[in-house]
Design an enzyme around this catalytic site. Structure first.
Site: not given
Ligand SMILES: *Cc1c(COP(=O)(O)O)cnc(C)c1O
Length: 454
Positions: A110
């Site tokens: 993210k």
């Molecule tokens: C947020 C997150 C996901 C999922 O991402 P999406 O955008 O909801 O598909 C997967 N793995 C980790 C470690 C995350 O922080």
């Protein structure tokens, strides 16, 4: 370039306004009016480093930000990654790679979008001579990444609500040990849903919202999706030319945000073979891509908590394309889904997608197998991507978090604990959190006291 709402009842906006608005007033999500075609730029892109590539990609969308300003914002967004490649592509075996997306400040993917979003918010404050109060609810990774995107940025304050005692100790420390005066981690007495509901109520109060110039940080922001397209492009360019056309990106997903970004890039003229939608035991997307039925279920907490999602909020963007870019049809689908909890996509084209589902019972075994076969440690989210791989394709598994964020699960699976210097340092930092009841009135009162003034 202009951006339209998937529901068609909001006027088109420029990039900066669409980013600042987040959710469109008609309830829809913003998408580019037309998708650019990058196919002729690919040879030129091959030589670029990550930040330069990101700039070349985003400048096509962010046409309302002066070019050199945009270059500066993008460069600044990728200075806090600890690997010089930013998103290193590691070969594990023949036809198998891992794309490591966890070298940013909070060690999860993210950061790619939220470092940029933080800089875009700060830029807006500067040019509009405004201040902004950013508000969000989190079950872990998003809150930490959002906070680290805004730490110390002039003109901004950030308030992140999280369920007290229900995020991992390391995630909590990433949010509460910043030492920054503009960061407020609010430990709410309740569940993630309680926090989310309080937040919705606060955003519903128009007067409070405008008085404090509140902005939501959540997974549907246009800038997040566009920033996430870039690492797919970067990985594609790093593959041997002979493998590129046969690549399947394997994406551990919950909200569909990450897969959607890759799929949109494919529609922009990058010849990717397909995508594997890898879910945990919360498998709404797996059911969709195997049966065509989109039906909400109850969330079951799992070892891969950032994918514990039953309504994939970014999916609406995909629906817009799937129904021929017809906003009336999107409204109809979303209304049906809202009232009945399900929708049947009897005949949409699912060629590009395969899907897999991974239960908690399977995750430790997969971690142990990947470690044994490749000498490589994956976190529980990434492990879901290794459930099954297409034998006739080149798989690039997106590693969404550092294994060091999940020491207990890793220890149980492979008998030792990965560590990371930044997490070790956190263990001795003072925690600064604010405990609050999960009601809108208490949270509003807190914001009233601590919001950055105009
Ligand atoms: C947020 C997150 C996901 C999922 O991402 P999406 O955008 O909801 O598909 C997967 N793995 C980790 C470690 C995350 O922080």
């Amino acid at each position: 370039m202009r951006f339209l709402s998937t529901r068609g009842q909001t006027p088109a906006l420029g990039f900066s306004d669409a980013v600042a608005t987040g959710l469109a007033p008609d309830g829809g999500l913003f998408l580019p009016e037309t998708l650019p075609d990058f196919s002729r730029d690919l040879p030129r892109f091959e030589k670029l480093g990550y930040a330069e590539l990101c700039f070349e990609f985003l400048r096509v969308f962010a046409t309302d930000i002066p070019v050199e300003t945009m270059r500066g914002l993008v460069n600044a967004s990728y200075t806090r990654f600890e690997d010089s490649a930013i998103a290193p592509l590691r070969p594990l075996a023949k036809n198998l790679y891992v794309l490591e997306l966890f070298h940013g400040p909070t060690l999860a993917f993210k950061d790619f979008a939220l470092q940029l979003l933080g800089n875009l918010y700060a830029h807006q404050c500067k040019v509009r001579k405004e201040t902004i109060n950013v508000l969000g609810a989190t079950s872990g990774d998003t809150g930490a990444a959002a906070i680290h995107g805004l730490i110390g940025k002039p003109g901004t304050a950030i308030f992140i609500l999280y369920p007290d005692g229900r995020v991992s100790p390391l995630q909590e420390r990433q949010m509460t040990c910043t030492g920054a005066g503009n960061v407020f981690a609010l430990a709410v007495d309740g569940t993630f849903d309680d926090a989310q509901n309080a937040l919705k109520e606060i955003f519903g109060e128009q007067d409070f919202r405008t008085r404090h110039r509140l902005s939501a940080v959540n997974s549907i922001n246009l800038a997040r999706v566009l920033a996430q397209c870039v690492y797919y492009l970067y990985a594609w360019l790093k593959l041997p030319a002979s493998e590129r056309g046969n690549v399947e990106f394997v994406v551990p997903t919950g909200n569909f945000g990450n897969v959607l970004a890759g799929w949109m890039l494919q529609k922009m003229g990058v010849p990717i073979r397909g995508f594997r939608v890898a879910t945990n035991q919360n498998d709404i997307l797996h059911r969709l891509f195997t049966t065509g039925e989109y039906r909400v279920g109850a969330v079951q907490p799992s070892l891969a908590p950032s994918m514990d999602i039953q309504v994939a909020s970014n999916f609406e963007r995909f629906i817009w394309f799937a129904v021929g870019r017809d906003p009336g049809k999107v409204r109809e689908v979303m209304q049906t889904f809202k009232t009945t909890g399900r929708y049947d996509f009897a005949n949409f084209n699912r060629d590009t997608f395969t899907a897999s589902r991974c239960t908690d019972a399977e995750i430790p075994g997969i971690m142990a197998r990947v470690h044994r076969e490749h000498g490589y440690i994956v976190d529980p989210h990434t492990a879901c991507g290794f459930k099954e791989l297409s034998p006739d394709r080149v798989s690039v598994v997106l590693a969404t978090a550092s294994p060091a964020k999940f020491p207990d699960t890793i220890r149980a699976a492979i008998g030792r604990e990965p560590t990371h210097p930044s997490l070790e340092a956190l263990k001795t930092c003072p925690v600064v959190k604010h405990r609050l009841p999960a009601d809108a009135a208490s949270i509003r009162a807190f914001i009233e006291l601590h919001a950055v003034a105009r």
